[in-house]
Design a protein around this motif. Structure first.
Motif, PDB file in Angstrom:
ATOM      1  N   GLY A   1     -10.847   5.427 -17.327  1.00 52.71           N
ATOM      2  CA  GLY A   1     -11.797   5.904 -16.327  1.00 52.71           C
ATOM      3  C   GLY A   1     -12.080   4.931 -15.188  1.00 52.71           C
ATOM      4  O   GLY A   1     -12.961   5.179 -14.366  1.00 52.71           O
ATOM      5  N   ALA A   2     -11.342   3.816 -15.117  1.00 56.84           N
ATOM      6  CA  ALA A   2     -11.562   2.866 -14.010  1.00 56.84           C
ATOM      7  C   ALA A   2     -11.243   3.552 -12.673  1.00 56.84           C
ATOM      8  O   ALA A   2     -10.361   4.412 -12.603  1.00 56.84           O
ATOM      9  N   VAL A   3     -11.992   3.173 -11.652  1.00 54.73           N
ATOM     10  CA  VAL A   3     -11.811   3.787 -10.324  1.00 54.73           C
ATOM     11  C   VAL A   3     -11.446   2.696  -9.321  1.00 54.73           C
ATOM     12  O   VAL A   3     -12.049   1.612  -9.323  1.00 54.73           O
ATOM     13  N   HIS A   4     -10.446   2.987  -8.488  1.00 50.24           N
ATOM     14  CA  HIS A   4     -10.060   2.016  -7.458  1.00 50.24           C
ATOM     15  C   HIS A   4     -10.783   2.322  -6.153  1.00 50.24           C
ATOM     16  O   HIS A   4     -10.727   3.446  -5.655  1.00 50.24           O
ATOM     17  N   VAL A   5     -11.440   1.317  -5.620  1.00 50.04           N
ATOM     18  CA  VAL A   5     -12.144   1.461  -4.334  1.00 50.04           C
ATOM     19  C   VAL A   5     -11.521   0.501  -3.323  1.00 50.04           C
ATOM     20  O   VAL A   5     -11.623  -0.719  -3.490  1.00 50.04           O
ATOM     21  N   PRO A   6     -10.854   1.011  -2.290  1.00 52.29           N
ATOM     22  CA  PRO A   6     -10.389   0.086  -1.236  1.00 52.29           C
ATOM     23  C   PRO A   6     -11.602  -0.479  -0.510  1.00 52.29           C
ATOM     24  O   PRO A   6     -12.495   0.280  -0.119  1.00 52.29           O
ATOM     25  N   ILE A   7     -11.634  -1.794  -0.336  1.00 48.21           N
ATOM     26  CA  ILE A   7     -12.810  -2.403   0.313  1.00 48.21           C
ATOM     27  C   ILE A   7     -12.946  -1.884   1.748  1.00 48.21           C
ATOM     28  O   ILE A   7     -14.050  -1.843   2.299  1.00 48.21           O
ATOM     29  N   ALA A   8     -11.838  -1.414   2.317  1.00 45.83           N
ATOM     30  CA  ALA A   8     -11.867  -0.866   3.685  1.00 45.83           C
ATOM     31  C   ALA A   8     -12.771   0.358   3.787  1.00 45.83           C
ATOM     32  O   ALA A   8     -13.212   0.719   4.886  1.00 45.83           O
ATOM     33  N   THR A   9     -13.073   1.007   2.638  1.00 44.42           N
ATOM     34  CA  THR A   9     -13.906   2.208   2.689  1.00 44.42           C
ATOM     35  C   THR A   9     -15.399   1.871   2.619  1.00 44.42           C
ATOM     36  O   THR A   9     -16.240   2.760   2.712  1.00 44.42           O
ATOM     37  N   LEU A  10     -15.733   0.595   2.419  1.00 44.42           N
ATOM     38  CA  LEU A  10     -17.150   0.229   2.355  1.00 44.42           C
ATOM     39  C   LEU A  10     -17.719   0.072   3.777  1.00 44.42           C
ATOM     40  O   LEU A  10     -16.979  -0.250   4.712  1.00 44.42           O
ATOM     41  N   PRO A  11     -19.035   0.311   3.927  1.00 42.20           N
ATOM     42  CA  PRO A  11     -19.645   0.253   5.265  1.00 42.20           C
ATOM     43  C   PRO A  11     -19.335  -1.070   5.970  1.00 42.20           C
ATOM     44  O   PRO A  11     -19.457  -2.138   5.366  1.00 42.20           O
ATOM     45  N   GLY A  12     -18.914  -0.980   7.206  1.00 38.73           N
ATOM     46  CA  GLY A  12     -18.677  -2.167   8.023  1.00 38.73           C
ATOM     47  C   GLY A  12     -17.364  -2.881   7.728  1.00 38.73           C
ATOM     48  O   GLY A  12     -17.064  -3.907   8.345  1.00 38.73           O
ATOM     49  N   MET A  13     -16.566  -2.373   6.785  1.00 33.55           N
ATOM     50  CA  MET A  13     -15.363  -3.115   6.378  1.00 33.55           C
ATOM     51  C   MET A  13     -14.071  -2.579   6.993  1.00 33.55           C
ATOM     52  O   MET A  13     -13.031  -3.229   6.897  1.00 33.55           O
ATOM     53  N   ARG A  14     -14.134  -1.398   7.591  1.00 30.61           N
ATOM     54  CA  ARG A  14     -12.919  -0.816   8.150  1.00 30.61           C
ATOM     55  C   ARG A  14     -12.283  -1.785   9.155  1.00 30.61           C
ATOM     56  O   ARG A  14     -11.095  -2.030   9.149  1.00 30.61           O
ATOM     57  N   GLU A  15     -13.123  -2.383  10.027  1.00 30.36           N
ATOM     58  CA  GLU A  15     -12.577  -3.263  11.064  1.00 30.36           C
ATOM     59  C   GLU A  15     -12.300  -4.672  10.561  1.00 30.36           C
ATOM     60  O   GLU A  15     -11.791  -5.510  11.279  1.00 30.36           O
ATOM     61  N   ARG A  16     -12.656  -4.927   9.290  1.00 30.45           N
ATOM     62  CA  ARG A  16     -12.439  -6.276   8.732  1.00 30.45           C
ATOM     63  C   ARG A  16     -11.381  -6.284   7.642  1.00 30.45           C
ATOM     64  O   ARG A  16     -11.239  -7.277   6.948  1.00 30.45           O
ATOM     65  N   SER A  17     -10.694  -5.167   7.446  1.00 28.93           N
ATOM     66  CA  SER A  17      -9.772  -5.091   6.311  1.00 28.93           C
ATOM     67  C   SER A  17      -8.319  -4.975   6.752  1.00 28.93           C
ATOM     68  O   SER A  17      -7.995  -4.275   7.708  1.00 28.93           O
ATOM     69  N   ILE A  18      -7.474  -5.675   6.005  1.00 33.27           N
ATOM     70  CA  ILE A  18      -6.025  -5.499   6.125  1.00 33.27           C
ATOM     71  C   ILE A  18      -5.578  -5.023   4.753  1.00 33.27           C
ATOM     72  O   ILE A  18      -5.665  -5.775   3.777  1.00 33.27           O
ATOM     73  N   LEU A  19      -5.186  -3.761   4.667  1.00 35.53           N
ATOM     74  CA  LEU A  19      -4.854  -3.166   3.366  1.00 35.53           C
ATOM     75  C   LEU A  19      -3.334  -3.124   3.204  1.00 35.53           C
ATOM     76  O   LEU A  19      -2.627  -2.564   4.041  1.00 35.53           O
ATOM     77  N   ILE A  20      -2.852  -3.731   2.129  1.00 38.38           N
ATOM     78  CA  ILE A  20      -1.407  -3.826   1.898  1.00 38.38           C
ATOM     79  C   ILE A  20      -1.043  -3.036   0.644  1.00 38.38           C
ATOM     80  O   ILE A  20      -1.755  -3.087  -0.366  1.00 38.38           O
ATOM     81  N   ASN A  21       0.073  -2.312   0.721  1.00 40.82           N
ATOM     82  CA  ASN A  21       0.488  -1.514  -0.423  1.00 40.82           C
ATOM     83  C   ASN A  21       2.002  -1.294  -0.318  1.00 40.82           C
ATOM     84  O   ASN A  21       2.623  -1.711   0.667  1.00 40.82           O
ATOM     85  N   SER A  22       2.573  -0.687  -1.340  1.00 47.51           N
ATOM     86  CA  SER A  22       4.011  -0.410  -1.253  1.00 47.51           C
ATOM     87  C   SER A  22       4.391   0.719  -2.200  1.00 47.51           C
ATOM     88  O   SER A  22       3.582   1.180  -3.012  1.00 47.51           O
ATOM     89  N   MET A  23       5.645   1.147  -2.088  1.00 46.17           N
ATOM     90  CA  MET A  23       6.141   2.203  -2.969  1.00 46.17           C
ATOM     91  C   MET A  23       6.487   1.660  -4.356  1.00 46.17           C
ATOM     92  O   MET A  23       6.643   2.430  -5.306  1.00 46.17           O
ATOM     93  N   SER A  24       6.645   0.345  -4.464  1.00 45.18           N
ATOM     94  CA  SER A  24       7.262  -0.268  -5.644  1.00 45.18           C
ATOM     95  C   SER A  24       6.718   0.201  -6.980  1.00 45.18           C
ATOM     96  O   SER A  24       7.474   0.658  -7.838  1.00 45.18           O
TER      97      SER A  24
END
Ligand code: GLN
Length: 397
Positions: A217-240
């Motif tokens: 039941g763990a939930v993943h929250v990208p920090i970019a979705t938190l208030p004020g963080m959209r402009e402070r986040s660099i979100l990295i991901n991949s297909m791997s």
């Protein structure tokens, strides 16, 4: 014929790599091959990638998508990335100005750090950490500041984290779900980190490649979705990891337009671009329904439980992961002086490869009684490993 390297050559070794050591994870893979050990060290699946995804890659090659894509990513793939983040996290991204497709998350991280860091800048890192982040930071001439994640729950001391931030801090690197601990940072923890980023005018650079590999039941929250963080986040991901294609090397970086602009410049000169037909296959991959991701997590949960039982029966103390596909263990019950001596024994005498815990720590003595195993493997691989692991106690020196 080998060239003569007996003359002093340090003149040709750049200072920025002087403190580099070989990747321990990849070294373990080589040792596993040499000793014919079962490789539970390097985190890559030994089962086939999804057939329909492979077909999509074949189709793209047949359709002659074989020349350079646009350097920051083929338009259909960037559109697919934007659509997936809108669907999954209600995160709106402009594919023209906020997405850079890279050669894996690894390049995404290096390109991002090179784009934002100057020598003398500081970067906050949680420890234990995935081994690339240290050298990545050194390549930029920046200074890492480590903050401990403390076993058994891998929590951090908020005051220690706060003390790690200084006026020179440009960023914190955050990997959740976490390699090697399996920790999934909670919304409260992320809010605290977000507050520090805002107070110290720093960025959050997140490695989210295990975002869909979650348990209990763990939930993943990208920090970019938190208030004020959209402009402070660099979100990295991949297909791997999500699509079981670690060798494709297709990743992406999501960042506000000004940061994306810098990251794209670095990326362009580093690699020109990721494989064009595989980006086309990525359009198919990222279009999967929620079922695909539910199934993926369910599959890995079964394998996690299987390996946990085998390790516990063999005498390991396990830290139960809530995400990603590794089990960090404590080997103090097994009577070895160090993690490296233990892994050496495990590979050569027991026939199972794992990663010594110390490779995830910066300070001497860190992780000396910890060892990481991965479970992104066929059941038959895990079963054979389980049989062999039962001999650990019997074969101990
Ligand atoms: N992320 C994987 C691991 O931690 C693979 C590491 C690598 O070799 N790039 O094992």
């Amino acid at each position: 014929m080998l060239s003569d390297v007996s003359i002093p050559r340090t003149r040709f070794r750049a200072q920025r790599i002087a403190r580099f050591t070989e990747s321990v994870i990849r070294e373990m893979t080589r040792l596993a091959v040499r000793h014919q050990a079962i490789n539970l060290a390097q985190g890559f699946p030994d089962f086939p990638a999804p057939a329909s995804l492979k077909q999509a890659a074949h189709d793209a090659i047949d359709a002659d998508i074989n020349q350079y894509a646009i350097t920051w990513g083929a338009k259909p793939f960037r559109d697919a990335i934007a659509a997936k983040y809108r669907r999954t996290y209600a995160l709106e991204l402009d594919p023209e100005r906020e997405i850079t497709v890279c050669c894996g998350a690894t390049e995404g991280m290096v390109a991002s750090l090179l784009a934002i860091l100057d020598p003398g800048d500081e970067v906050v890192l949680f420890e234990p950490f995935y081994e690339n982040y240290g050298p990545d930071t050194q390549l930029c001439g920046a200074q890492p500041r480590y903050v401990q994640l403390r076993a058994p729950d891998w929590s951090f001391d908020p005051d220690q984290l706060r003390r790690a931030f200084t006026p020179r801090t440009k960023a914190i690197i955050l990997n959740s779900p976490n390699n090697p601990t399996g920790k999934v940072f909670t919304r409260d923890e992320l809010s605290y980190i977000a507050g520090l980023c805002q107070e110290f005018d720093a960025l959050a650079i997140t490695d989210e490649i295990y975002e869909h590999i979650l348990y209990d039941g763990a939930v993943h929250v990208p920090i970019a979705t938190l208030p004020g963080m959209r402009e402070r986040s660099i979100l990295i991901n991949s297909m791997s990891k999500t699509y079981s294609v670690t060798g494709w090397r297709v990743g992406w970086v999501l960042a506000p337009p000004d940061l994306t602009d810098s990251i794209r410049k670095v990326h362009d000169f580093l690699t020109v671009g990721a494989a064009a037909p595989l980006q086309q296959a990525g359009v198919y991959a990222l279009g999967q329904s929620d079922d695909y991701y539910r199934h993926l997590a369910g599959e890995y949960q079964g394998r996690r439980d299987f390996l946990l039982q085998a390790l516990q029966e063999a005498g390991f103390q396990c830290f139960i992961p809530r995400g990603a596909y590794y089990v960090m263990t404590d080997i103090s019950g097994l009577g070895f002086a160090s993690d490296e001596a233990f892994v050496q024994h495990l590979i050569s005498k027991v026939g199972v490869a794992a990663v010594p815990g110390s490779s995830f720590y910066s300070q001497k003595g860190g992780g000396l009684q910890q060892v990481r195993f991965c479970f992104c493997k066929k059941y038959e691989t895990l079963e054979s490993a389980g049989h062999r692991l039962r001999k650990v106690n019997v074969t101990a020196p």
